[in-house]
Every structure is written in structure tokens, then in C-alpha cells.
Design a protein around this motif. Structure first.
Motif, PDB file in Angstrom:
ATOM      1  N   TYR A  23       2.271 -12.485  -3.753  1.00  0.00           N
ATOM      2  CA  TYR A  23       2.976 -11.227  -3.493  1.00  0.00           C
ATOM      3  C   TYR A  23       3.967 -10.885  -4.603  1.00  0.00           C
ATOM      4  CZ  TYR A  23       1.359 -10.449   1.302  1.00  0.00           C
ATOM      5  OH  TYR A  23       0.603 -10.171   2.411  1.00  0.00           O
ATOM      6  N   LYS A  26       7.824  -4.757  -4.396  1.00  0.00           N
ATOM      7  CA  LYS A  26       8.381  -3.668  -5.204  1.00  0.00           C
ATOM      8  C   LYS A  26       9.790  -3.303  -4.775  1.00  0.00           C
ATOM      9  CE  LYS A  26       4.281  -1.487  -7.018  1.00  0.00           C
ATOM     10  NZ  LYS A  26       3.733  -0.187  -7.465  1.00  0.00           N
ATOM     11  N   ASP A  59       2.059   6.001  -4.531  1.00  0.00           N
ATOM     12  CA  ASP A  59       1.863   4.870  -5.441  1.00  0.00           C
ATOM     13  C   ASP A  59       0.546   4.180  -5.092  1.00  0.00           C
ATOM     14  OD1 ASP A  59       1.942   2.593  -6.986  1.00  0.00           O
ATOM     15  OD2 ASP A  59       4.055   2.185  -6.599  1.00  0.00           O
ATOM     16  N   SER A  61      -0.793   1.651  -6.403  1.00  0.00           N
ATOM     17  CA  SER A  61      -0.810   0.205  -6.640  1.00  0.00           C
ATOM     18  C   SER A  61      -0.303  -0.590  -5.435  1.00  0.00           C
ATOM     19  CB  SER A  61       0.042  -0.125  -7.869  1.00  0.00           C
ATOM     20  OG  SER A  61       1.416   0.141  -7.611  1.00  0.00           O
ATOM     21  N   ILE A  62       0.118   0.102  -4.387  1.00  0.00           N
ATOM     22  CA  ILE A  62       0.636  -0.588  -3.200  1.00  0.00           C
ATOM     23  C   ILE A  62      -0.518  -1.139  -2.367  1.00  0.00           C
ATOM     24  CG2 ILE A  62       1.891  -0.297  -1.024  1.00  0.00           C
ATOM     25  CD1 ILE A  62       3.582   1.828  -2.380  1.00  0.00           C
ATOM     26  N   ASP A  63      -0.430  -2.406  -1.979  1.00  0.00           N
ATOM     27  CA  ASP A  63      -1.458  -3.050  -1.151  1.00  0.00           C
ATOM     28  C   ASP A  63      -1.027  -3.179   0.307  1.00  0.00           C
ATOM     29  OD1 ASP A  63      -3.315  -3.671  -3.304  1.00  0.00           O
ATOM     30  OD2 ASP A  63      -1.783  -5.077  -3.984  1.00  0.00           O
ATOM     31  N   ASP A  64       0.257  -3.479   0.540  1.00  0.00           N
ATOM     32  CA  ASP A  64       0.745  -3.732   1.895  1.00  0.00           C
ATOM     33  C   ASP A  64       2.089  -3.053   2.116  1.00  0.00           C
ATOM     34  OD1 ASP A  64      -1.334  -5.734   2.669  1.00  0.00           O
ATOM     35  OD2 ASP A  64      -0.413  -6.853   1.024  1.00  0.00           O
ATOM     36  N   VAL A  65       2.301  -2.608   3.327  1.00  0.00           N
ATOM     37  CA  VAL A  65       3.583  -2.038   3.738  1.00  0.00           C
ATOM     38  C   VAL A  65       4.089  -2.824   4.937  1.00  0.00           C
ATOM     39  CG1 VAL A  65       4.679  -0.063   4.861  1.00  0.00           C
ATOM     40  CG2 VAL A  65       3.266   0.294   2.842  1.00  0.00           C
ATOM     41  N   CYS A  84      -0.893   5.059   5.398  1.00  0.00           N
ATOM     42  CA  CYS A  84      -1.478   3.784   4.961  1.00  0.00           C
ATOM     43  C   CYS A  84      -2.988   3.779   5.195  1.00  0.00           C
ATOM     44  CB  CYS A  84      -0.830   2.625   5.709  1.00  0.00           C
ATOM     45  SG  CYS A  84       0.878   2.289   5.198  1.00  0.00           S
ATOM     46  N   ILE A  89      -4.091   1.134   2.592  1.00  0.00           N
ATOM     47  CA  ILE A  89      -2.938   0.223   2.525  1.00  0.00           C
ATOM     48  C   ILE A  89      -2.816  -0.473   3.879  1.00  0.00           C
ATOM     49  CG2 ILE A  89      -0.432   0.069   2.257  1.00  0.00           C
ATOM     50  CD1 ILE A  89      -0.598   2.613   0.526  1.00  0.00           C
TER      51      ILE A  89
END
Length: 322
Positions: A23, A26, A59, A61-65, A84, A89
């Protein structure tokens, strides 16, 4: 990350504490700065900034929130989840903390409805409950039959060394907090402190054979009758005297949770080093923690493992057994 709850800080520390997870965090969006914010957890802006970015410049490039907003913000949470899903996401909701108390919620289906509970016990399943009860009844019947020729011998030795009854009966806290009579071979002289004071290493109330019985668990054998009656199980949290339940339930968080399961003749706490006198509060806290762990991780093979360790402690007496 979204929100300012301390639960997010715990998650952040978990992520960066294990580099193998891969991980890279950000930062977080929130209307308030996180108290005691970790130095490398960047503040990205308030909720308005989040919604603006979602609408205008998402964004990619975000994979997880990870979200830990209050349920008062259900519309906002739904909006974030929808975003998401639309952008592939993964969305995670982290239960918020109440002071230092974290809700460790686990999913459970009630018919067609998904619910969340803070305690999920395998023994709430009817099949598991039946397996445990059948095992208890089978073993307790066998043990009670084996006890029949032994009881007169034990009774004679007790009578010779200490006047009074053969069996010791005491009210203890059982399943769902209900009181029951727990039976033991009497290992102490008759005394007025039996219902309030724990046994100690050099307790003058013990007589010689009683001390031997306590070290080898022989004094607990009449509890197979409690198991047969259904008051107890062979394996489970040890039942405490009512006086101690009253005291420790006020001192230890989650103390009463240990009563979600039938008490046992032996238990996980007893075979992992927490048997005998509890001189300090932390010792009882550790015992309770292990009792709750057992309730939440029960398997039939775990019971067999605990029974094996208990039999081993009879052959090699536990130094903590008083």
C-alpha cells in the motif's frame, strides 16, 4: 481515506507497518484535521474538495478508498460508493471508534437481512451446538460411571483429614449470566471465606489430600455431573463465584461477554498459563481475553486440543494450580 476518525489512523498504521501489503496511502479528505495525525498521512482537503475532484478530475490511480464517516452522512457515503463502483475502485467502510472503544463488527445473515454484530460465536450455529452437546453428554456419562467406585475412596480420605461434607457446592455464574450450583470434591476445611476468597499457594484452609486434588484437578471431577445436567460443558470459560463476577464486571470491559458460552471444567485460559490465583487485575484481564477468544474461535478440534493439554497438566501438575 475519508473522514477524521481514529480508526483511520489504526488502518494507516497497519498498512505502512507491513511493507509486504504494497500500500501507498495518498492521504485523507475530511472537514477536520485528524488529532495526532501521523506525519506522513497527508491532508488532501475538506469534503467539498473531495466532491469537486470526484466530479471534475477523478484520480485514476486510486485503487482503494477507506471511509469512516458517521452514518449521519449516509447520502455522502452512498455518493462515494457510487463513484467507486463507476471507476473500478474498491470501497471499504471502517467502523468508527467511540473513545478508545472500537466496534469490531462482523457480518451475519438473519434470514435475508445482512446484520453486523460485535461478537460472532460459532456455537450460535445449531449444528455446532449439537456436536458440542453430544460430545459433552457422551464423555460425562462415561466419567460419571468411572467415578462410582472411586468416590468412596476419596470420601474416606477427605473424612479422615477434615470433618465436613464430601462435596463442596457453590453458586457460580453460568451461561447467559444465570446462577447455578457448581460441584467439587471438598479440598479445604469448612470456612466462612469459601464464597469470597480465592485459594492461594500456601492457603491454610487446604488440607493435605485437598492440596493434592487441586494440583491434579481431581477436585473438579464432580463437575461432570454439572456437564450431564447441562449447566456446564467440558470445555469453556471457568465459572467464577458470584462475588468475583460482581467485582470484575465493574472493573473489566467485556467481562460479562465470557458468559455467552457455557462454563467449562477446563478452558483455553487455563491451558495457556492463566490458571489459579489472580493477584493482579491484569491477570484476570488476560484470562477474560482468552475466554472471549475461545468463544469467537471455537472448533471441535480446539476443544480436543484443550482437553489434551488439560490431561497433560494432570500428569505434569501446573505450578499455578493452588
Amino acid at each position: 481515506m475519508i473522514g477524521n476518525d481514529p480508526a483511520l489512523v489504526n488502518m494507516y498504521n497497519t498498512m505502512i507497518g507491513d511493507p509486504t501489503t504494497g500500500y501507498r496511502v495518498k492521504g485523507y479528505y475530511s472537514n477536520k484535521i485528524i488529532t495526532n495525525n501521523p506525519q506522513n498521512l497527508n491532508y488532501l482537503g475538506d469534503m467539498k474538495a473531495l466532491y469537486h475532484n470526484m466530479e471534475n478530475s477523478p484520480d485514476t490511480s486510486i485503487d482503494d478508498v477507506f471511509c469512516s464517516l458517521s452514518h449521519d452522512h449516509n447520502d455522502e457515503i452512498a455518493q462515494i460508493m457510487k463513484f467507486c463502483d463507476a471507476h473500478l475502485i474498491r470501497f471499504y467502510y471502517i467502523p468508527r471508534m467511540f473513545g478508545n472503544y472500537r466496534l469490531r463488527l462482523k457480518p451475519e445473515m438473519m434470514g435475508e437481512t445482512l446484520t453486523y454484530t460485535n461478537h460472532l460465536e460459532p456455537l450460535s450455529c445449531t449444528t455446532n451446538k449439537l456436536i458440542k452437546r453430544l460430545f459433552d453428554v457422551t464423555i460425562s456419562i462415561f466419567c460419571c460411571i468411572c467415578l462410582i467406585p472411586i468416590i468412596p475412596i476419596i470420601a474416606l480420605i477427605i473424612k479422615i483429614q477434615s470433618p465436613g461434607p464430601i462435596f463442596f457446592k457453590q453458586e457460580r455464574t453460568g451461561f447467559e449470566g444465570k446462577t447455578f450450583n457448581c460441584y467439587k470434591f471438598r479440598s479445604m476445611h469448612v470456612n466462612k471465606d469459601a464464597d469470597t476468597a480465592q485459594a492461594t499457594k500456601d492457603d491454610p484452609r487446604k488440607f493435605a489430600f485437598g492440596n493434592f486434588m487441586r494440583k491434579t484437578n481431581i477436585d473438579e471431577l464432580p463437575q461432570f455431573w454439572n456437564v450431564l445436567k447441562g449447566d456446564m460443558s467440558i470445555v469453556g470459560p471457568r465459572p467464577h463465584m458470584l462475588h468475583h463476577t460482581q467485582i470484575y464486571s465493574e472493573l473489566i470491559d467485556k467481562y460479562m461477554v465470557r458468559h455467552f458460552c457455557k462454563p467449562g471444567i477446563t478452558g483455553w485460559a487455563q491451558v495457556t498459563g492463566f490458571r489459579g490465583e489472580t493477584k493482579e487485575l491484569w491477570q484476570m484481564e488476560e484470562r477474560v481475553e482468552r475466554d472471549i477468544w475461545y468463544i469467537e474461535h471455537w472448533t471441535f478440534m480446539l476443544d480436543i486440543k484443550i482437553i489434551y493439554k488439560t490431561i497433560k497438566s494432570v500428569i505434569i501438575p501446573d505450578k499455578c494450580a493452588y
